[in-house]
Enzyme design. Sequence first.
Site, PDB file in Angstrom:
ATOM      1  N   HIS A   1      29.591  -2.965  41.153  1.00 41.01           N
ATOM      2  CA  HIS A   1      30.999  -3.306  41.410  1.00 41.01           C
ATOM      3  C   HIS A   1      31.967  -2.403  40.645  1.00 41.01           C
ATOM      4  O   HIS A   1      33.172  -2.551  40.777  1.00 41.01           O
ATOM      5  CB  HIS A   1      31.230  -4.754  41.016  1.00 41.01           C
TER       6      HIS A   1
ATOM      7  N   ASP B   1      29.655  -6.297  47.293  1.00 43.03           N
ATOM      8  CA  ASP B   1      30.083  -5.346  46.259  1.00 43.03           C
ATOM      9  C   ASP B   1      29.571  -3.932  46.566  1.00 43.03           C
ATOM     10  O   ASP B   1      29.003  -3.675  47.628  1.00 43.03           O
ATOM     11  CB  ASP B   1      29.633  -5.812  44.872  1.00 43.03           C
TER      12      ASP B   1
HETATM   13  C1  VG1 Z   1      27.006  -8.528  35.248  1.00 44.06           C
HETATM   14  C2  VG1 Z   1      26.863  -9.976  35.653  1.00 44.06           C
HETATM   15  C3  VG1 Z   1      25.402 -10.312  35.856  1.00 44.06           C
HETATM   16  C4  VG1 Z   1      24.780  -9.351  36.872  1.00 44.06           C
HETATM   17  C5  VG1 Z   1      25.010  -7.931  36.422  1.00 44.06           C
HETATM   18  C6  VG1 Z   1      24.545  -6.916  37.445  1.00 44.06           C
HETATM   19  O1  VG1 Z   1      26.355  -8.321  34.008  1.00 44.06           O
HETATM   20  O2  VG1 Z   1      27.446 -10.826  34.712  1.00 44.06           O
HETATM   21  O3  VG1 Z   1      25.290 -11.651  36.278  1.00 44.06           O
HETATM   22  O4  VG1 Z   1      23.415  -9.581  37.001  1.00 44.06           O
HETATM   23  O5  VG1 Z   1      26.412  -7.696  36.221  1.00 44.06           O
HETATM   24  O6  VG1 Z   1      25.126  -7.149  38.679  1.00 44.06           O
HETATM   25  P1  VG1 Z   1      27.142  -8.272  32.604  1.00 44.06           P
HETATM   26  O7  VG1 Z   1      26.110  -7.918  31.580  1.00 44.06           O
HETATM   27  O8  VG1 Z   1      28.237  -7.262  32.753  1.00 44.06           O
HETATM   28  O9  VG1 Z   1      27.732  -9.639  32.423  1.00 44.06           O
HETATM   29  V1  VG1 Z   1      25.383  -5.873  39.723  1.00 44.06           V
HETATM   30  O10 VG1 Z   1      25.952  -6.499  41.118  1.00 44.06           O
HETATM   31  O11 VG1 Z   1      26.234  -4.923  38.733  1.00 44.06           O
HETATM   32  O12 VG1 Z   1      23.856  -5.090  39.911  1.00 44.06           O
HETATM   33 CO    CO Z   2      25.894  -5.157  42.583  1.00 41.45          CO
END
Ligand code: VG1
Ligand code: CO
Length: 550
Positions: free
Chosen positions: A121, A284
């Site tokens: 994202h 995303d």
């Molecule tokens: C964030 C979210 C987490 C998710 C991760 C990857 O991590 O909170 O729930 O699994 O992004 O999602 P963090 O450590 O920033 O809270 V994605 O869609 O970036 O692969």
């Molecule tokens: Co993602």
Amino acid sequence: MTSTIATPQVITQATQPIAGQKPGTSGLRKKVKVFAQPNYAENFIQSVFDVVERGDGATLVIGGDGRYHNRTVIQQAIRMAAANGYARVLVGQGGILSTPAASNVIRQYGASGGLVLSASHNPGGPDEDFGIKYNIANGGPAPEGVTEAIYQRTTEITEWRAVDTADIDLDTLGVVDVAGMAVEVIDSVADYAALMEKLFDFGAIRAAVAGGLTMSFDAMHAVTGPYAHEILEKRLGFAPGTVRNGVPLEDFGGHHPDPNMVHAHELFETMFGADAPDFGAASDGDGDRNLIVGRGIFVTPSDSLAMLAANAHLAPAYAGGLKGIARSMPTSAAADLVAQSLGIPAFETPTGWKFFGNLLDAGMATICGEESAGTGSDHVREKDGLWAVLLWLNILAVRKQPVAQIAAEHWAKFGRNYYARHDYEGLPTEAANALMGELNGALATLPGQVFEGLTIETADNFAYTDPVDGSISTNQGVRILFVGGSRIVFRLSGTGTEGATLRVYLERYEPVGGDLAGETPVKLADLIAAADGIAGIARHTGRTEPSVIT
Ligand code: VG1
Ligand code: CO
């Protein structure tokens, strides 16, 4: 006369360790400018190839979300795979594979693993973000033991290897030979769409569409555009134009491909406006997240997980019931209530999809989810944005009720977990670490203290013991539980590329018979004030408001 093709020379390039190549919640994420430095991507990829398990004749899957720098790294990764003994590479056309589609390709073709090139994202472009994640043979993100070994290797690396070949044509389907390794450019959508047709009742959804069901899907100029056009418009018959921003762009049109109220606000305006369609959704950058909005109602990801689990039996793939439900710790407990009523186990894991892999492989959980708009099942080993959209559509097609009514009936049966996440982005790392350090130091003295009329019952730092392999992950976030069941969780993000991001997760449970139709900010007002009192957010960071509320 026979002609011989000269074997392109393997180039061995001397290098040195580069600091900071430790994968976070979901792979290594840095600014493009960092990744584009000499040896940066190569050191990391070589470290992956040096430590991951694979047999002779192994297949590697490579795909990305189409962001800036994707093609450059893919071409180099192909040359490196050829020099590191891979027999075959499968790469998505144009370098594109959504994260769940990559997971499926790894599983379907028996690959030993895959490189998923994405920063999800986060924004894209020359001054924005890039990322590389390694997925193992089950199709899921490498578990901590593997990411730690990769990181260790980056601290010792002395050379990387590649063959001396030109870039291949990533846009034409077919097989090309790269120094004796077969590179197959595959259709990015076909296998994934076929899998979705197996899981869901496309006939029922098509009939509902023919009967007037309407939707709006925002692909945010990210990877799901081609998937959504094919599945929603072509196969399910939604009107052309149902998918907006459906062409993947290297910079996502200058936006954050983050499906939330802030970055997908146009979708919200549509869904809360006059003549709103029945159903709205977005995904995303890499297609593993989903945003669900009904006409006039936003469904929180935590609620969506619970509602999907409660209704999953309406879709063919889950008609036989669920084995268990797993959620990440900061995700609301709404899904646990569903598990309880179904008489199946509920699991609470640390943040990040890699922690669900073992539960799915062991057949202990069928559906998993995170509060950050990630939901998925045992069909792949990643969260899956379009899967969640299709399960919702399957449920809507069978129940023939508006989303708002399905939500109201759910809350009337299970009670409602009012929920919000407040993010404080771009904090100085020292300030964020000081806040968490102070909070951790106070855990023993917090129980019994009262903030905004709320009494703290327990306070701890979440640690997880994997029930399958016994591995332990500590320091996964501070949990403050109040008498009566409300909860605040504090943790630092592991996916950002600038400073630190503090995430504050707020949850209040309203039991059956209580106020189930309240406004979330009102229901959480005392918890929001208590969060500042407990952690000293304004004192440490100077911020009195979060940057983003989701
Ligand atoms: C964030 C979210 C987490 C998710 C991760 C990857 O991590 O909170 O729930 O699994 O992004 O999602 P963090 O450590 O920033 O809270 V994605 O869609 O970036 O692969
Ligand atoms: Co993602």
